[in-house]
Enzyme design. Structure first.
Site, mmCIF file in Angstrom:
data_model
loop_
_atom_site.group_PDB
_atom_site.id
_atom_site.type_symbol
_atom_site.label_atom_id
_atom_site.label_comp_id
_atom_site.label_asym_id
_atom_site.label_seq_id
_atom_site.Cartn_x
_atom_site.Cartn_y
_atom_site.Cartn_z
ATOM 1 N N ASP A 34 -86.866 15.664 38.913
ATOM 2 C CA ASP A 34 -86.638 16.985 38.325
ATOM 3 C C ASP A 34 -87.844 17.904 38.524
ATOM 4 O O ASP A 34 -88.988 17.449 38.517
ATOM 5 C CB ASP A 34 -86.356 16.810 36.831
ATOM 6 C CG ASP A 34 -85.813 18.071 36.190
ATOM 7 O OD1 ASP A 34 -85.297 18.941 36.918
ATOM 8 O OD2 ASP A 34 -85.906 18.196 34.956
ATOM 9 N N ASN A 82 -74.428 19.409 41.052
ATOM 10 C CA ASN A 82 -75.219 20.285 41.917
ATOM 11 C C ASN A 82 -74.362 21.184 42.809
ATOM 12 O O ASN A 82 -74.870 22.155 43.387
ATOM 13 C CB ASN A 82 -76.175 19.474 42.792
ATOM 14 C CG ASN A 82 -77.369 18.922 42.039
ATOM 15 O OD1 ASN A 82 -77.964 17.925 42.437
ATOM 16 N ND2 ASN A 82 -77.735 19.551 40.911
#
Length: 276
Positions: A34, A82
């Site tokens: 991340d 995503n």
């Protein structure tokens, strides 16, 4: 006769892995990589530059896992969520995941790394699937460390797909619904022989699992690093493994107990068994 592999390149700082007893090492580390976009934004760079830098971090962490003796690393490379990102970024990430595998597979294979893929095939670019399948085939006999690239992967999607497959087999008479248990579900996951996650590692300070390996990580120890993924290297990975080794573990029973095999409820005594 044991196979001989090349050693990973040394860390530029000269750092070497800590001495952690083998019985205290995590067997399987799941990583949410991340903070790539935020790393780039903080430097006035396009988001894609964060992803590019994150490739180096992944390679260095895999090198560190090999050096330390960790047998399984699973990386959240592209999640089912995503696809909601801007089309330009999705296109970049598809190309990027394909090219990362192509660029890095030979080097990782020389270290003895087996590369595997977990995720949904529908919607994933054919060229990405092809590179993942090539990497799986060329590295399938390596046994030093397994890197599972989770591309177009989501924990809920994995369980939904498993449930659908179980329902189909039950309807066709190949499976008795009354005998479905945890072991049954395990057999229908993307990678049925992937061991449970021992250490769940996330960068960039966020403290959530983001739908990553929610079945496999049921008993995982969590370590959340403040650094964005592009600033992470094998030293951060080693520190997380040291923290894991130092913790007392209680799984509904005694200290150091581990959960029973899937399909049972009683704990068993023993030792520790998205791109943003």
């Amino acid at each position: 006769m044991p196979r001989t592999y090349a050693e990973p390149y040394p860390h530029p700082s000269g750092a070497t892995p800590p001495a952690i007893p083998a019985e205290l090492l995590p067997n399987h580390v799941a990583i949410v990589m991340d903070g790539n976009g935020r790393w780039a934004n903080a430097r006035g760079l396009p988001r894609i530059e964060g992803h590019k830098q994150g490739e180096k971090s992944l390679l260095d962490v895999v090198a560190g896992a090999v050096q330390l003796g960790v047998k399984h690393v699973s990386a959240y490379a592209f999640s089912t969520e995503n696809w909601k990102r801007a089309p330009d970024e999705v296109r970049f990430l598809m190309n990027f995941n394909r090219d990362v595998i192509r660029r890095r597979r030979d080097e990782m294979s020389s270290w003895g790394v087996r590369i595997r893929w977990a995720g949904r095939k529908p919607r994933l670019w054919g060229s990405v699937v092809k590179e993942l399948q090539i990497a799986e085939e060329m590295t399938r006999d390596n046994d030093r460390c397994t890197l599972t690239m989770c591309v177009n992967y989501g924990g809920r999607a994995e369980l939904a797909d498993a449930a659908a497959a179980i329902a189909r087999d039950a309807a066709a008479g190949r499976l008795n619904p009354a005998r479905v248990n945890e072991k049954t579900i395990q057999r229908y996951l993307d990678e049925p022989d992937l061991p449970d996650v021992d250490l769940f590692l996330r960068s960039s300070g966020e403290q959530r699992t983001s739908n990553f390996m929610i079945w496999q990580a049921a008993y995982a120890e969590m370590v959340f690093m403040p650094e964005p993924w592009p600033d992470v290297d094998r030293r951060h990975f080693w520190r997380a493994c040291q923290e894991y080794a130092s913790r007392d573990r209680r799984y509904g029973g005694a200290v150091d107990a581990v959960p029973a095999a899937a399909g049972t409820d009683a704990p068993e005594a023993g030792g520790p068994g998205p791109v943003a």
